[in-house]
Design a protein around this motif. Structure first.
Motif, PDB file in Angstrom:
ATOM      1  N   GLU A 153       0.807  -1.217   0.000  1.00 19.06           N
ATOM      2  CA  GLU A 153       0.000   0.000   0.000  1.00 19.06           C
ATOM      3  C   GLU A 153       0.845   1.275   0.000  1.00 19.06           C
ATOM      4  O   GLU A 153       0.893   1.982  -1.002  1.00 19.06           O
ATOM      5  CB  GLU A 153      -0.991  -0.012   1.179  1.00 19.06           C
ATOM      6  N   THR A 154       1.500   1.610   1.102  1.00 20.22           N
ATOM      7  CA  THR A 154       2.225   2.888   1.121  1.00 20.22           C
ATOM      8  C   THR A 154       3.389   2.895   0.143  1.00 20.22           C
ATOM      9  O   THR A 154       3.679   3.934  -0.454  1.00 20.22           O
ATOM     10  CB  THR A 154       2.723   3.210   2.543  1.00 20.22           C
ATOM     11  N   GLY A 155       4.059   1.761  -0.035  1.00 21.58           N
ATOM     12  CA  GLY A 155       5.128   1.697  -1.038  1.00 21.58           C
ATOM     13  C   GLY A 155       4.605   1.917  -2.442  1.00 21.58           C
ATOM     14  O   GLY A 155       5.058   2.828  -3.158  1.00 21.58           O
ATOM     15  N   PRO A 156       3.633   1.109  -2.912  1.00 22.04           N
ATOM     16  CA  PRO A 156       3.080   1.331  -4.248  1.00 22.04           C
ATOM     17  C   PRO A 156       2.425   2.693  -4.446  1.00 22.04           C
ATOM     18  O   PRO A 156       2.317   3.175  -5.581  1.00 22.04           O
ATOM     19  CB  PRO A 156       2.043   0.199  -4.370  1.00 22.04           C
ATOM     20  N   SER A 157       1.978   3.353  -3.363  1.00 20.67           N
ATOM     21  CA  SER A 157       1.383   4.683  -3.525  1.00 20.67           C
ATOM     22  C   SER A 157       2.389   5.696  -4.043  1.00 20.67           C
ATOM     23  O   SER A 157       2.000   6.783  -4.500  1.00 20.67           O
ATOM     24  CB  SER A 157       0.789   5.172  -2.194  1.00 20.67           C
ATOM     25  N   LEU A 158       3.680   5.375  -3.979  1.00 17.93           N
ATOM     26  CA  LEU A 158       4.724   6.297  -4.436  1.00 17.93           C
ATOM     27  C   LEU A 158       5.001   6.194  -5.927  1.00 17.93           C
ATOM     28  O   LEU A 158       5.854   6.923  -6.444  1.00 17.93           O
ATOM     29  CB  LEU A 158       6.027   6.023  -3.667  1.00 17.93           C
ATOM     30  N   ARG A 159       4.296   5.325  -6.624  1.00 18.21           N
ATOM     31  CA  ARG A 159       4.586   5.132  -8.055  1.00 18.21           C
ATOM     32  C   ARG A 159       4.414   6.423  -8.846  1.00 18.21           C
ATOM     33  O   ARG A 159       5.126   6.655  -9.822  1.00 18.21           O
ATOM     34  CB  ARG A 159       3.687   4.031  -8.616  1.00 18.21           C
ATOM     35  N   ARG A 160       3.483   7.264  -8.428  1.00 11.53           N
ATOM     36  CA  ARG A 160       3.288   8.505  -9.195  1.00 11.53           C
ATOM     37  C   ARG A 160       4.474   9.451  -9.045  1.00 11.53           C
ATOM     38  O   ARG A 160       4.616  10.401  -9.811  1.00 11.53           O
ATOM     39  CB  ARG A 160       1.985   9.187  -8.792  1.00 11.53           C
ATOM     40  N   PHE A 161       5.322   9.196  -8.041  1.00  9.79           N
ATOM     41  CA  PHE A 161       6.552   9.978  -7.881  1.00  9.79           C
ATOM     42  C   PHE A 161       7.748   9.282  -8.528  1.00  9.79           C
ATOM     43  O   PHE A 161       8.888   9.741  -8.414  1.00  9.79           O
ATOM     44  CB  PHE A 161       6.860  10.187  -6.396  1.00  9.79           C
ATOM     45  N   GLY A 162       7.503   8.167  -9.207  1.00  7.51           N
ATOM     46  CA  GLY A 162       8.590   7.418  -9.821  1.00  7.51           C
ATOM     47  C   GLY A 162       9.377   6.572  -8.843  1.00  7.51           C
ATOM     48  O   GLY A 162      10.517   6.185  -9.128  1.00  7.51           O
ATOM     49  N   LEU A 163       8.773   6.260  -7.672  1.00 10.40           N
ATOM     50  CA  LEU A 163       9.464   5.495  -6.637  1.00 10.40           C
ATOM     51  C   LEU A 163       8.618   4.307  -6.213  1.00 10.40           C
ATOM     52  O   LEU A 163       7.398   4.314  -6.326  1.00 10.40           O
ATOM     53  CB  LEU A 163       9.715   6.361  -5.397  1.00 10.40           C
TER      54      LEU A 163
END
Length: 450
Positions: free
Chosen positions: A331-341
């Protein structure tokens, strides 16, 4: 056994050799344990690599006993870096002056205005800026803000900054750089807006123009676990050093600082000692708030319900540890995909190992304090991004349910997408019901099997 006080005269030569001797070039507002364990250490290391006039004038907002302790110790203090297996003790001498803001407002304005002062740093907590998180503006109903705007001796960090900048402008001295080190999105831009708003509300539009031209407000991200110092910590330092240190601080060995590279009047050689200077702070602050702080908050609100007292206690519970790993990885990790992370398995494991350090007593009640200000950036924003991506934030909703269980009158300002989301509301309601019926540990076990 009674030990003599730490002082420059009593310090063993092998410890004194690594202490810088420098004039003040930095003013830090918000003197506390975190600053002493983090920025003061990195500034000392930078001056040892590249000597310069970067000593710190450290300003406590209300803690007069800490100021007195530092003055009595020639501004020296110890930092114990506490790993899972052992301690490393160092003496820090980068602080050259200590002030109590409420009792020495004129001295604070003077040191802020001196030409040798080129950087101001702040650690005043999320609530210290006295702003409304929803609007980003100063709270008009705050009595200290009102008193500052009325022209009394400034008692808010923003009022103190403006007082120093006004005197600096009036004396014809050059500009400086203000670096916020608090856990707030775009913290530098926030401080810049509040300073300009303060000036404008006092009718000082010419000062706004001077600030625009001469002052920079880079944003930054800091990361280090620094729990409150205990009597046992003080006793260990005295035994190891043979000297009593009433300003001792203990923190984990991990220390990170990311700063936007936007300085108007120079800076210490922070980049030579591991500080990251970047053009865009956005991805770094999102990762810190969601991964480190978000996990902290989730552990606090669920761990307290399970009878735990520290992050290490919480992660010693298999159900909570499994929840935390899944929260980060799904959850919190994949939520960073929009930041390229997106953190990989190694990064998730390294973070959980830090938080599980049994020798760092990071108290859950301390983390849970002021939760309504913290949760939007730490857990609610990632929930919004997951919902936009079509992912149900079940584990985040469980942490929110833990928060709701701890509050007599819970008040949590939800972002509009969450207020309008039937999925989010249903998930939180279901999590609250499950915790009510089965307890938090049984609920976490059930999630572990799903």
């Amino acid at each position: 056994m009674t030990h003599p006080r730490l002082s420059a005269a009593r310090l063993p030569a092998w410890l004194a050799a690594d202490l810088p001797r420098a004039d003040v070039g930095i003013v830090h507002i918000g003197l506390g344990a975190f600053h002493r364990a983090h920025q003061a250490v990195l500034t000392q290391e930078a001056m040892l690599v590249e000597p310069g006039p970067w000593g710190i004038c450290a300003v406590a907002r209300r803690n007069g006993r800490l100021v007195d302790a530092l003055v009595e110790q020639d501004h020296l203090f110890t930092v114990t870096e506490r790993g899972a297996a052992d301690d490393r003790l160092r003496v820090v001498g980068s602080v050259r002056e200590a002030l109590l803001a409420v009792e020495q407002p004129d001295r604070l304005a003077t040191v802020l205005s001196e030409p040798g002062t080129r950087v101001v740093t702040l650690t005043v907590t999320e609530s210290g800026y006295r702003h409304d998180p929803a609007t980003g503006r100063l709270r008009a109903d705050d009595p200290d803000v009102a008193a500052d705007l009325a022209g009394g001796p400034p008692c808010t960090p923003v009022g103190q900054l403006v007082g120093g900048l006004r005197r600096r402008r009036d004396r014809g001295h050059p500009g400086l750089t203000v670096v916020s080190c608090d856990n707030l999105p775009d913290n530098g831009r926030l401080v810049g807006r509040l300073v300009r708003e303060f000036c404008a509300r006092r009718g000082e539009h010419d000062l706004v123009e001077w600030v625009d031209e001469h002052v920079r407000f880079p944003s930054s991200v800091v990361d280090q676990i620094v729990p409150a110092t205990t009597d046992a910590d003080l006793a260990r330092v005295a035994e190891a050093l043979g000297l009593e240190d009433r300003a001792a601080v203990v923190g984990e060995p991990h220390r990170r600082w990311v700063v936007e590279d936007d300085f108007t009047a120079g800076r210490p050689a922070w980049d030579a000692v591991g500080v990251e200077l970047v053009a865009d702070i956005g991805p770094h602050q999102a990762a810190k708030l969601r991964l480190v702080n978000g996990t902290h908050s989730a552990l606090a609100h669920l761990g307290l319900l399970a009878g735990c007292t520290t992050t290490a206690d919480a992660l010693a519970c298999p159900a909570i540890a499994h929840f935390a790993e899944r929260l980060l990885s799904t959850e919190t990790g994949p939520s960073l995909r929009r930041f390229g992370l997106e953190p990989d398995e190694r990064e998730v494991g390294a973070l959980l190992t830090r938080l599980a350090n049994p020798r760092i007593a990071h108290r859950l009640d301390q983390i849970a304090a002021d939760a309504p200000r913290k949760l939007p950036q730490r857990l609610l924003d990632p929930a919004v991004d997951l919902l936009v991506a079509g992912v149900e934030p079940r584990l985040i909703c469980l942490a929110v349910a833990g928060f709701l269980h701890q509050q007599d009158f819970p008040v949590l300002a939800l972002p509009l997408p969450l207020r309008e989301s039937r999925v989010f509301r249903a998930l939180v309601a279901d999590a609250v019901r499950r915790i009510d019926q089965d307890g938090v540990v049984a609920t976490l076990h059930r999630i572990g099997r799903s």
